[in-house]
Design an enzyme around this catalytic site. Structure first.
Site, mmCIF file in Angstrom:
data_model
loop_
_atom_site.group_PDB
_atom_site.id
_atom_site.type_symbol
_atom_site.label_atom_id
_atom_site.label_comp_id
_atom_site.label_asym_id
_atom_site.label_seq_id
_atom_site.Cartn_x
_atom_site.Cartn_y
_atom_site.Cartn_z
ATOM 1 N N SER A 153 1.311 -49.049 -41.218
ATOM 2 C CA SER A 153 1.799 -48.214 -40.099
ATOM 3 C C SER A 153 2.715 -46.934 -40.961
ATOM 4 O O SER A 153 3.411 -47.415 -42.093
ATOM 5 C CB SER A 153 2.904 -48.987 -39.379
ATOM 6 O OG SER A 153 3.803 -48.018 -38.655
ATOM 7 N N TYR A 166 8.636 -55.813 -37.805
ATOM 8 C CA TYR A 166 7.331 -54.957 -37.735
ATOM 9 C C TYR A 166 7.209 -54.011 -38.858
ATOM 10 O O TYR A 166 6.217 -54.301 -39.476
ATOM 11 C CB TYR A 166 6.926 -54.311 -36.430
ATOM 12 C CG TYR A 166 5.859 -53.561 -36.414
ATOM 13 C CD1 TYR A 166 4.485 -53.780 -36.187
ATOM 14 C CD2 TYR A 166 5.853 -51.983 -36.413
ATOM 15 C CE1 TYR A 166 3.447 -53.244 -36.199
ATOM 16 C CE2 TYR A 166 4.728 -51.366 -36.431
ATOM 17 C CZ TYR A 166 3.490 -51.798 -36.181
ATOM 18 O OH TYR A 166 2.358 -50.972 -36.130
ATOM 19 N N LYS A 170 4.617 -54.670 -42.089
ATOM 20 C CA LYS A 170 3.526 -53.293 -42.435
ATOM 21 C C LYS A 170 3.662 -53.035 -43.656
ATOM 22 O O LYS A 170 2.710 -52.500 -44.546
ATOM 23 C CB LYS A 170 3.528 -52.143 -41.655
ATOM 24 C CG LYS A 170 3.201 -52.440 -40.015
ATOM 25 C CD LYS A 170 1.725 -52.861 -40.085
ATOM 26 C CE LYS A 170 1.027 -53.368 -38.675
ATOM 27 N NZ LYS A 170 -0.446 -53.389 -38.728
HETATM 28 N N1 LIG Z 1 -0.209 -47.435 -31.797
HETATM 29 C C1 LIG Z 1 0.572 -46.939 -32.632
HETATM 30 O O1 LIG Z 1 1.387 -45.986 -32.574
HETATM 31 C C2 LIG Z 1 0.407 -47.373 -34.218
HETATM 32 C C3 LIG Z 1 1.001 -46.780 -35.206
HETATM 33 C C4 LIG Z 1 0.839 -47.400 -36.499
HETATM 34 C C5 LIG Z 1 0.145 -48.463 -36.579
HETATM 35 N N2 LIG Z 1 -0.313 -49.143 -35.606
HETATM 36 C C6 LIG Z 1 -1.301 -50.387 -36.092
HETATM 37 O O2 LIG Z 1 -2.571 -49.985 -35.415
HETATM 38 C C7 LIG Z 1 -3.236 -51.526 -34.954
HETATM 39 C C8 LIG Z 1 -3.456 -51.149 -33.444
HETATM 40 O O3 LIG Z 1 -2.441 -50.723 -32.799
HETATM 41 P P1 LIG Z 1 -2.387 -50.538 -31.103
HETATM 42 O O4 LIG Z 1 -1.816 -49.448 -30.789
HETATM 43 O O5 LIG Z 1 -3.935 -50.665 -30.850
HETATM 44 O O6 LIG Z 1 -1.632 -51.968 -30.928
HETATM 45 P P2 LIG Z 1 -1.949 -53.190 -29.941
HETATM 46 O O7 LIG Z 1 -0.531 -53.969 -30.029
HETATM 47 O O8 LIG Z 1 -2.274 -52.746 -28.678
HETATM 48 O O9 LIG Z 1 -2.941 -53.918 -30.406
HETATM 49 C C9 LIG Z 1 -3.294 -55.007 -31.273
HETATM 50 C C10 LIG Z 1 -4.264 -55.783 -30.967
HETATM 51 O O10 LIG Z 1 -4.177 -56.921 -31.604
HETATM 52 C C11 LIG Z 1 -4.730 -58.048 -30.839
HETATM 53 N N3 LIG Z 1 -3.910 -59.202 -31.270
HETATM 54 C C12 LIG Z 1 -2.627 -59.415 -31.243
HETATM 55 N N4 LIG Z 1 -2.349 -60.651 -31.644
HETATM 56 C C13 LIG Z 1 -3.531 -61.146 -32.369
HETATM 57 C C14 LIG Z 1 -4.027 -62.346 -32.869
HETATM 58 N N5 LIG Z 1 -3.058 -63.222 -33.370
HETATM 59 N N6 LIG Z 1 -5.361 -62.511 -33.277
HETATM 60 C C15 LIG Z 1 -6.251 -61.560 -32.895
HETATM 61 N N7 LIG Z 1 -5.740 -60.571 -32.123
HETATM 62 C C16 LIG Z 1 -4.414 -60.221 -31.858
HETATM 63 C C17 LIG Z 1 -4.282 -57.470 -29.457
HETATM 64 O O11 LIG Z 1 -4.999 -58.521 -28.280
HETATM 65 C C18 LIG Z 1 -4.737 -56.156 -29.478
HETATM 66 O O12 LIG Z 1 -5.970 -55.896 -29.052
HETATM 67 C C19 LIG Z 1 -2.340 -52.274 -35.204
HETATM 68 O O13 LIG Z 1 -2.128 -52.885 -36.350
HETATM 69 C C20 LIG Z 1 -0.574 -51.535 -35.324
HETATM 70 O O14 LIG Z 1 0.226 -52.250 -35.830
HETATM 71 C C21 LIG Z 1 -0.248 -48.605 -34.415
#
Ligand SMILES: NC(=O)c1ccc[n+]([C@@H]2O[C@H](COP(=O)([O-])OP(=O)(O)OC[C@H]3O[C@@H](n4cnc5c(N)ncnc54)[C@H](O)[C@@H]3O)[C@@H](O)[C@H]2O)c1
Length: 260
Positions: A153, A166, A170
């Site tokens: 992230s 978090y 990351k």
């Molecule tokens: N959306 C943002 O602003 C943002 C910014 C930086 C990084 N990210 C990263 O990008 C990725 C996707 O983000 P997002 O917005 O879709 O987040 P999110 O929280 O919606 O998605 C996470 C996904 O991981 C799955 N998950 C959670 N625990 C799990 C487990 N134990 N086993 C298997 N699957 C599991 C959830 O069901 C979900 O589908 C993540 O790694 C997040 O940290 C997101």
């Protein structure tokens, strides 16, 4: 590289790609775009109903996708998912470690984070990544190579507050990426990370106030919201042969907020 076929190098066609957390949010968009580009996609999500629905929809549009119920912290479930991918398609070209605890986490003062929540974040975001890398490794090694993309992230560059566990997890992803790249380089496996900025995934938007969302684009060079599709090109590049000599690196995708 003399004689490089640029179109082939940039293609993800026929690649077998595991997307953890592929059932919702950004992972769902990765899965859909990969399938549209001809990849064979394995969705591995604890939210199995959602992942199965995405896989069905991809197949309904003529793409190739399978979903396996997977908690990334459960080595046995991960093993079953990986063996399922091998049984179906015989190889694993890429692993996108996208599953994480993020949108479900409350934002708040660091000293109020319950220890159990801290531990679970490290378990999913770091140990889960390790377990998935470990499970695909023998297959990638045996086939002479593979690509791993770890989703970190952009929070780690500025040290954003309010989700200390978090952000810490990351940052750990970058250490894992760098050290693992050295461990598996001789096996032909590339390991890289992406640091997305605040991205308007369906899950992020469902858990963020409109005030918070409104302020996110202010410090970017490109002052607009970041969408899941803004990350797709970086993922495609890092799993394609176009990035074959790149490993241990972190690609920041946030509209030019952090400069890395
Ligand atoms: N959306 C943002 O602003 C943002 C910014 C930086 C990084 N990210 C990263 O990008 C990725 C996707 O983000 P997002 O917005 O879709 O987040 P999110 O929280 O919606 O998605 C996470 C996904 O991981 C799955 N998950 C959670 N625990 C799990 C487990 N134990 N086993 C298997 N699957 C599991 C959830 O069901 C979900 O589908 C993540 O790694 C997040 O940290 C997101």
């Amino acid at each position: 590289m003399v004689g490089m076929d640029v179109n082939a190098a940039c293609s993800v066609r026929d690649k077998v790609v595991i997307v953890t957390g592929g059932g919702t949010g950004i992972g769902k968009v990765y899965s859909e775009r990969l399938a549209q580009a001809g990849a064979r996609v394995v969705l591995a999500d604890i939210a199995d109903d959602a992942a199965q629905a995405v896989a069905r929809s991809i197949r309904g549009s003529g793409g190739q996708a399978l979903a396996f119920p997977t908690d990334v912290t459960d080595p046995q479930a991960v093993q079953v998912m990986v063996e399922g991918a091998i049984a179906a398609w015989g190889r694993i070209d890429a692993l996108i470690n996208n599953a994480s605890l993020m949108s479900v986490l409350p934002r708040g003062e660091w000293f109020r984070i319950p220890l159990e929540e801290w531990d679970r974040v490290m378990e999913v975001n770091l140990k889960g990544m390790f377990i998935c890398c470990r499970a695909v490794y023998p297959h990638m090694k045996a086939q002479g190579g593979g690509r791993i993309v770890n989703i970190s992230s952009s929070r780690i560059w500025a040290g954003n507050p309010n989700r200390l566990h978090y952000t810490t997890s990351k940052a750990g992803v970058i250490g894992l990426t760098r050290a693992l790249a050295r461990e598996v380089g001789d096996d032909g496996i590339g390991v890289n990370a992406i640091t997305p900025g605040f991205t308007e995934s369906e899950t992020q938007m469902a858990t963020s106030s409109s005030n918070y969302v409104a302020g996110r684009a202010r410090d970017r060079c490109f002052k607009r919201p970041q969408f899941p599709d803004d990350l797709v090109g970086a993922v495609f590049f890092l799993i394609s042969d176009a990035s074959a000599f790149i490993t241990g690196q972190t690609l920041n995708v946030d509209g030019g907020q952090a400069m890395h």
